[in-house]
Design an enzyme around this catalytic site. Structure first.
Site, short mmCIF file in Angstrom:
data_model
loop_
_atom_site.label_atom_id
_atom_site.label_comp_id
_atom_site.label_asym_id
_atom_site.label_seq_id
_atom_site.Cartn_x
_atom_site.Cartn_y
_atom_site.Cartn_z
N ASP A 160 -2.17 -1.63 -3.95
CA ASP A 160 -2.55 -0.50 -4.80
C ASP A 160 -1.44 -0.19 -5.80
OD1 ASP A 160 -0.64 0.68 -3.18
OD2 ASP A 160 -1.97 2.20 -2.32
N LEU A 180 0.87 -1.18 0.00
CA LEU A 180 0.00 0.00 0.00
C LEU A 180 0.91 1.22 0.00
CD1 LEU A 180 -3.12 0.03 0.38
CD2 LEU A 180 -2.74 0.23 2.83
N HIS A 181 0.78 2.09 -1.00
CA HIS A 181 1.62 3.29 -0.94
C HIS A 181 1.06 4.49 -1.69
CE1 HIS A 181 2.74 2.01 -4.97
NE2 HIS A 181 3.26 3.20 -5.16
N ARG A 182 -0.09 4.32 -2.39
CA ARG A 182 -0.63 5.46 -3.16
C ARG A 182 -1.00 6.59 -2.20
NH1 ARG A 182 0.83 5.07 -7.81
NH2 ARG A 182 0.86 2.91 -8.41
#
Ligand code: UD1
Length: 390
Positions: free
Chosen positions: A300, A222-224
Site C-alpha cells: 500500500d 503494509l502501513h497505511r
C-alpha cells in the site's frame, strides 16, 4: 568557463526531510545542487518524524545522504502534535539561516508543516512531487499534498496528470514544472548496488533451507492507517496474505505501525507460517534487491508503486485509489484494494505469466534532480536580481 559562485548574501536552500520516503527523493536533489555550476548551497534539515535505526539510519547510509545539518527531533505523535512540533521547531531555523528557499518533498506531515512556516515568513517554497492526487481526503497525505501545493511557489511534478490536477485546483501554470521522478533517479543510481534477496533474508535471520525462494517469492509491505489501524481491515488482509503464501512464499517487511497493530489485535497467528518470512523495515539497497528479484509485490506504499513500474515487476496495490495513475496506465501496477477475491485472482494471473510488463514513463530517466537544480538555480538567480534592483 566557470561562472561566478553563488552569492553568499542569497542564503542556502533549506532541504527538508522527515520520514522514510523523503530520504530517497532528497538524496539525488542534494547531489544535483552540489553538482550545479555554480554550486547551490544547501542545508539538510531533518524534522525527526522518523528516527529508528530501521526507519532512518540505514537509509541515510544506503543513500549516502549527509548527516543532517539540523535535526528538529520531533519524533512520533498525533497529526496535530507532530505537525505543530515541526512548525514550532522549524521557525527559529528559518530565522537563523535566512534561506533563499525551502525545498520540501512528498506528502508527509513534515512537508506541510515546514511549507506553512516558510510561506508565512515570506520564504519561497519549492515542492518536489507536486500535483499527485488520490482524490481521497480521508488520507492524511492527500491533505498534506493539496495544502502544500496551494501555497508553495514552485511545483515540480513527476507525471503530466499532476499538471492537470494543479490547474483544476486553480494553480497558475507558471508555478508548475514537469521534471520527472527523483525517486527513480535514486533507483537507477543504486540499481547495481542492490543487495541480493538471499542476503537480506539471511540478515533477517530467515533459514533459507526452510524458506525456499528458488521458485520465486512475493514482497509485502503494509502501513497505511486505513489498512492497518483497524482490526476489521487488517485481519482479512493478513488472512488473504496467508492464502497467497500457499501459492508463493512471501517476504513481509513489517512497518512499526503494522507490527504494533498486529500485536494489539492479537493477529500474530496469521503470520506464523513457514512460507511467510517476516523482516524488519528494510534498508534501501535491501528493499531494492528484494523488489527487483520478486515475482510480484503486494503493497500500500506510494513509492513502491513507482519503483516496481521502473523495475518492470508486477505490483498489486492494496488501496482503493492511487495518486500515481501513470503506474496503472503505463506501468505494472494494479489496484486490488482490500478485495480478497481480487487479490487472489490477480496473484494467480501473475503466476500464470499474465502479469503487467508496462513501460517506463516519460522523464523517469535518472535526471530529474538535475532538471530541478537547473530550474531552481535559474529561478532563484532571477528572483535575487529582482530583489537587488528593488
Ligand atoms: C509516515 C507518513 C506516510 C509515509 C510513511 C512511511 C504522514 C502523515 N505519514 O507514516 O505518508 O508513507 O511515513 O513510513 O506523514 N515509528 C517508529 N519508528 C520511527 C517512526 C515511527 O516506531 O522511526 C512508529 C511510531 O509508533 C509512530 C508510528 O510508527 O507512532 C507511525 O509513524 P508516523 O511518522 O506517525 O507515520 P507513518 O505511519 O510512518
Amino acid at each position: 568557463m566557470k561562472r561566478d559562485p553563488w552569492p553568499s548574501a542569497h542564503g542556502p536552500v533549506l532541504c527538508v526531510v522527515g520520514a522514510r520516503p523523503n530520504f530517497t527523493k532528497m538524496a539525488p536533489i542534494l547531489r544535483a545542487l552540489a553538482a550545479h555550476d555554480p554550486v547551490v548551497p544547501a542545508l539538510l534539515v531533518h524534522t525527526g518524524q522518523h528516527y529508528d535505526a530501521d526507519m532512518n539510519d540505514r537509509l541515510f547510509v544506503d543513500l549516502k545522504l549527509p548527516l543532517p545539518d539540523i535535526n528538529l527531533e520531533v519524533g512520533s505523535g498525533t497529526h496535530a502534535v507532530q505537525t505543530a512540533e515541526v512548525m514550532r521547531r522549524f521557525e527559529p531555523v528559518l530565522d537563523a539561516h535566512s534561506p533563499s528557499c525551502v525545498l520540501v518533498v512528498g506528502d508527509v506531515n513534515s512537508t506541510l508543516a515546514c511549507t506553512l512556516v516558510a510561506v508565512k515568513k515570506g520564504v519561497p517554497v519549492a515542492h518536489v512531487e507536486a500535483g499527485l492526487r488520490s482524490f481521497d481526503r480521508s488520507m492524511p497525505e492527500e491533505i498534506n499534498r493539496v495544502l502544500t501545493d496551494q501555497i508553495a511557489d514552485l511545483l515540480y511534478t513527476t507525471e503530466r496528470v499532476a499538471l492537470a490536477n494543479l490547474a483544476q485546483e486553480g494553480v497558475d501554470a507558471s508555478r508548475a514544472h514537469f521534471v520527472g521522478n527523483v525517486m527513480i533517479d535514486s533507483l537507477l543510481a543504486n540499481r547495481k548496488l542492490a543487495i541480493p534477496p538471499e542476503e537480506s533474508l539471511r540478515r533477517g535471520g530467515i533459514d533459507l533451507t526452510a524458506f525456499d525462494i528458488a521458485q520465486g517469492y512475493g514482497v509485502v509491505t503494509l502501513h497505511r492507517p486505513s489498512n492497518v489501524d483497524h482490526e476489521a481491515a487488517l485481519g482479512p488482509l493478513l488472512a488473504v496474505l496467508r492464502e497467497v503464501s500457499e501459492r508463493l512464499p512471501l517476504v513481509f517487511a513489517l512497518h512499526p505501525r503494522t507490527r504494533t497493530n498486529i500485536e494489539r489485535f492479537a493477529l500474530t497467528a496469521h503470520m506464523s507460517s513457514k512460507r511467510i518470512a517476516i523482516l524488519p523495515p528494510q534498508g534501501y539497497l535491501e528493499m531494492l534487491g528484494l523488489m527487483a528479484g520478486a515475482t510480484l509485490v503486494l503493497t500500500d506504499s506510494g513509492g513502491m508503486q513507482e519503483e516496481t513500474t521502473a523495475l518492470g515487476v508486477p505490483c498489486l496495490t492494496m488501496r482503493e485509489n492511487t495518486e500515481r495513475p501513470i503506474t496503472i496506465e503505463q506501468g505494472t501496477n494494479t489496484l486490488v484494494g482490500r478485495d480478497v477475491d481480487a487479490i487472489v485472482r490477480e496473484v494467480d494471473a501473475i503466476l500464470a505469466g499474465k502479469g503487467k510488463r508496462g513501460r517506463v514513463p516519460e522523464l523517469w530517466d535518472g535526471r530529474a534532480a538535475e532538471r530541478i537544480a537547473a530550474h531552481l538555480a535559474g529561478w532563484l538567480a532571477r528572483r535575487h536580481a529582482r530583489m537587488d534592483t528593488e
